[in-house]
Motif scaffolding. Structure first.
Motif, PDB file in Angstrom:
ATOM      1  N   LYS A 102       7.502   4.135  -9.342  1.00 41.62           N
ATOM      2  CA  LYS A 102       7.095   2.946  -8.580  1.00 41.62           C
ATOM      3  C   LYS A 102       8.012   1.786  -8.916  1.00 41.62           C
ATOM      4  O   LYS A 102       8.253   1.482 -10.083  1.00 41.62           O
ATOM      5  CB  LYS A 102       5.653   2.571  -8.928  1.00 41.62           C
ATOM      6  CG  LYS A 102       5.183   1.264  -8.310  1.00 41.62           C
ATOM      7  CD  LYS A 102       3.831   0.833  -8.854  1.00 41.62           C
ATOM      8  CE  LYS A 102       3.451  -0.542  -8.325  1.00 41.62           C
ATOM      9  NZ  LYS A 102       2.181  -1.020  -8.898  1.00 41.62           N
ATOM     10  N   ALA A 103       8.540   1.117  -7.876  1.00 43.30           N
ATOM     11  CA  ALA A 103       9.398  -0.049  -8.067  1.00 43.30           C
ATOM     12  C   ALA A 103       8.604  -1.322  -7.822  1.00 43.30           C
ATOM     13  O   ALA A 103       7.743  -1.388  -6.943  1.00 43.30           O
ATOM     14  CB  ALA A 103      10.586   0.008  -7.117  1.00 43.30           C
ATOM     15  N   GLN A 104       8.923  -2.359  -8.614  1.00 36.92           N
ATOM     16  CA  GLN A 104       8.254  -3.648  -8.456  1.00 36.92           C
ATOM     17  C   GLN A 104       8.958  -4.546  -7.436  1.00 36.92           C
ATOM     18  O   GLN A 104       8.331  -5.370  -6.783  1.00 36.92           O
ATOM     19  CB  GLN A 104       8.211  -4.371  -9.804  1.00 36.92           C
ATOM     20  CG  GLN A 104       7.408  -3.652 -10.868  1.00 36.92           C
ATOM     21  CD  GLN A 104       5.946  -3.530 -10.498  1.00 36.92           C
ATOM     22  OE1 GLN A 104       5.379  -4.419  -9.904  1.00 36.92           O
ATOM     23  NE2 GLN A 104       5.348  -2.401 -10.833  1.00 36.92           N
ATOM     24  N   ASN A 105      10.267  -4.384  -7.325  1.00 43.10           N
ATOM     25  CA  ASN A 105      11.037  -5.206  -6.393  1.00 43.10           C
ATOM     26  C   ASN A 105      12.326  -4.464  -6.036  1.00 43.10           C
ATOM     27  O   ASN A 105      12.573  -3.358  -6.528  1.00 43.10           O
ATOM     28  CB  ASN A 105      11.347  -6.586  -6.994  1.00 43.10           C
ATOM     29  CG  ASN A 105      11.974  -6.486  -8.375  1.00 43.10           C
ATOM     30  OD1 ASN A 105      12.915  -5.720  -8.580  1.00 43.10           O
ATOM     31  ND2 ASN A 105      11.451  -7.250  -9.332  1.00 43.10           N
ATOM     32  N   ASP A 106      13.136  -5.061  -5.182  1.00 43.60           N
ATOM     33  CA  ASP A 106      14.351  -4.390  -4.711  1.00 43.60           C
ATOM     34  C   ASP A 106      15.358  -4.153  -5.845  1.00 43.60           C
ATOM     35  O   ASP A 106      16.037  -3.125  -5.874  1.00 43.60           O
ATOM     36  CB  ASP A 106      15.018  -5.215  -3.600  1.00 43.60           C
ATOM     37  CG  ASP A 106      14.195  -5.224  -2.314  1.00 43.60           C
ATOM     38  OD1 ASP A 106      13.332  -4.332  -2.173  1.00 43.60           O
ATOM     39  OD2 ASP A 106      14.405  -6.110  -1.471  1.00 43.60           O
TER      40      ASP A 106
END
Length: 222
Positions: free
Chosen positions: A99-103
């Motif tokens: 899971k990524a929090q931002n770009d």
């Protein structure tokens, strides 16, 4: 043979994945540093343990390298997410979803070898935006940075016309890959197939083409 999964991070996103996989009968190893969260999933997952995913020895002891698919769903700690991903790749994890929090986080995860990077907040935002454009847009799924699948209810501009009449491929560069008609699914429909009022079209294409398709054929005028 039943597949084995590990979910690292039991917040809303990771917890939801853990529940769904468990309900599907999969073997799930649930991991978190928070004892309360681990206790919450001890009767849901196959195994629930307190462990630090940034501790290589701890992951080795859990036999993480034997797990078919590991999902790193660590919350707001980007550093821990990146470090855990690096360790898991070095341990030879077969398939790794993170899971990524931002770009920026997403770019780093792709660089260090994550097999799949998900951005749930951004992706859900895009889906909701497309859904609220029109009541006829039922779902929107991103396939890549510039290609998607959209599921749309046949609007008044489409009803009673065939795929030849609508000429969606030539006019908008999109492909109708299937039509849901009540309980039936017509896969690769014929060009002469007439669109009925209750039909739901599954359309694939580049985002820019899907946008034109939505504006001209899907969105109903007030």
């Amino acid at each position: 043979m039943k597949r084995e999964f590990a979910v690292i991070g039991l917040g809303r996103f990771g917890g939801s994945i853990c529940r769904e996989l468990s309900e599907e009968g999969m073997d799930v190893l649930a991991i978190d540093t928070d004892e309360d969260k681990v206790n919450e999933f001890k009767d849901i997952a196959s195994h629930a343990v307190i462990a630090d995913a940034t501790d290589e020895n701890a992951l080795k002891e859990l036999g993480i390298r034997n797990i078919d698919h590991v999902i790193v769903a660590i919350g707001d700690n980007i550093h821990a997410s990146i470090l855990a991903t690096l360790i898991l790749k070095e341990l030879g994890t077969k398939t790794l979803t993170v899971k990524a929090q931002n770009d920026y986080h997403e770019k780093v995860l792709n660089k260090i070898g994550a097999d799949h990077v998900v951005h749930p907040e951004r992706d859900m935002g895009r889906r909701i935006a497309h859904n609220i454009i029109s009541n006829n847009i039922l779902d929107y799924i991103e396939l890549s940075d510039d290609h998607s699948v959209v599921e749309v209810k046949a609007g008044s501009k489409m009803r009673g016309k065939s795929l030849i009449d609508l000429d969606i491929r030539a006019q908008y560069g999109c492909n109708v890959v299937a039509i849901k008609r009540n309980r039936d699914i017509i896969v690769s429909p014929r060009a002469t197939e007439n669109i009925k009022e209750s039909d739901v079209l599954i359309v694939i294409g580049a985002d820019i083409d899907i946008s034109r398709f939505e504006k001209h054929l899907v969105v109903e005028e007030d």
